[in-house]
Scaffold this motif. Structure first.
Motif: not given
Ligand SMILES: C[S@@+](CC[C@H](N)C(=O)[O-])C[C@H]1O[C@@H](n2cnc3c(N)ncnc32)[C@H](O)[C@@H]1O
Length: 233
Positions: A59, A61-63, A82, A108-109, A126-129, A132
């Protein structure tokens, strides 16, 4: 010297406020995987495959790790999450570090993918990297870790959720991270519709297999989530 908050990544501020709002303690494993802004709406883990036992999942951007915990425990997957923000990884480990086959890595992803040759059975966000990080860089890096036929799945905020139309070019647009204290901080986000994602996926050697949109009628009378799956060609 601690970083002044004004200079920290919005995602770091987000994690800091979340951590202040609630202690990072062991949590029960969520009964469902969530892909949309509305818990309970849309598919669950089945989108990643019918039998995920021992499958290697990543995953981006796993938060705090809820989906990793679900996949490792309820489906027997070997799941790695990650996240860019070390504080999120600390939270994820506090919540779920006790679980077998669930690992959490800060980074960073794109850098994580560039630093390893590990193949995965599925990579997801899931709304992650994804959205972004520049798709021109991230999608090929993802494809390099997927053997032919393996899956990429990702959900992003729907590009038309605010009433704006989708991007008409390949550049990122200004968006905001909504913070727990009800303020927001600006970020850059690639706001593509399904056709533009299809083109970018194809350029990276991935064939789109589905694009679904989901509303969250508690919020706005428009779709709020775009969920896409693709396979390595
Ligand atoms: C909206 S949260 C979603 C978290 C998780 N996927 C969830 O659904 O609960 C977005 C996450 O992406 C991470 N993120 C943002 N840019 C990223 C990058 N370049 N590489 C890895 N993680 C990243 C943030 O730190 C944040 O934890």
């Amino acid at each position: 010297m601690p970083l002044p908050l004004a200079q920290a990544s919005p995602w770091h501020v987000h994690a800091l406020q979340r951590t202040a709002a609630g202690p990072a303690e062991p949590l029960a494993v969520p009964p469902r995987m969530e892909w949309t802004t509305r818990p309970g709406l849309g598919p669950g883990a089945e989108i990643l495959g019918t039998d995920l036992r021992r499958k290697r999942l990543l995953e981006l951007g796993c938060g705090p790790g809820h989906n990793i915990a679900h996949l490792a425990t309820r489906h027997g997957a070997v799941a790695t999450g990650v996240d860019l923000v070390g504080l999120q990884i600390r939270r994820a480990r506090a919540h779920y570090g006790r679980l077998h086959n669930a690992a959490f890595v800060a980074g960073h992803a794109l850098h994580y993918l560039q630093a390893t040759n590990e193949p995965y059975d599925a990579i997801y966000s899931v709304f992650g990297a994804i959205g972004l990080v520049s798709p021109a860089l991230l999608l090929p890096a993802i494809a390099a870790h997927l053997p032919p036929g393996r899956l990429l799945a990702f959900s992003v905020p729907h590009p038309e959720r605010t009433g704006r139309s989708s991007s008409t070019d390949d550049r990122p647009r200004r968006d905001f991270v909504a913070l727990p204290d009800h303020t927001r901080l600006p970020i850059a986000r690639w706001e593509f519709d399904a056709d533009r994602w299809t083109d970018h996926l194809a350029r990276a050697g991935l064939t789109i297999t589905s694009a679904q949109e989901f509303p969250d009628l508690r919020r706005v009378p428009r779709p709020t989530t775009l969920l896409i799956t693709a396979r390595k060609t």
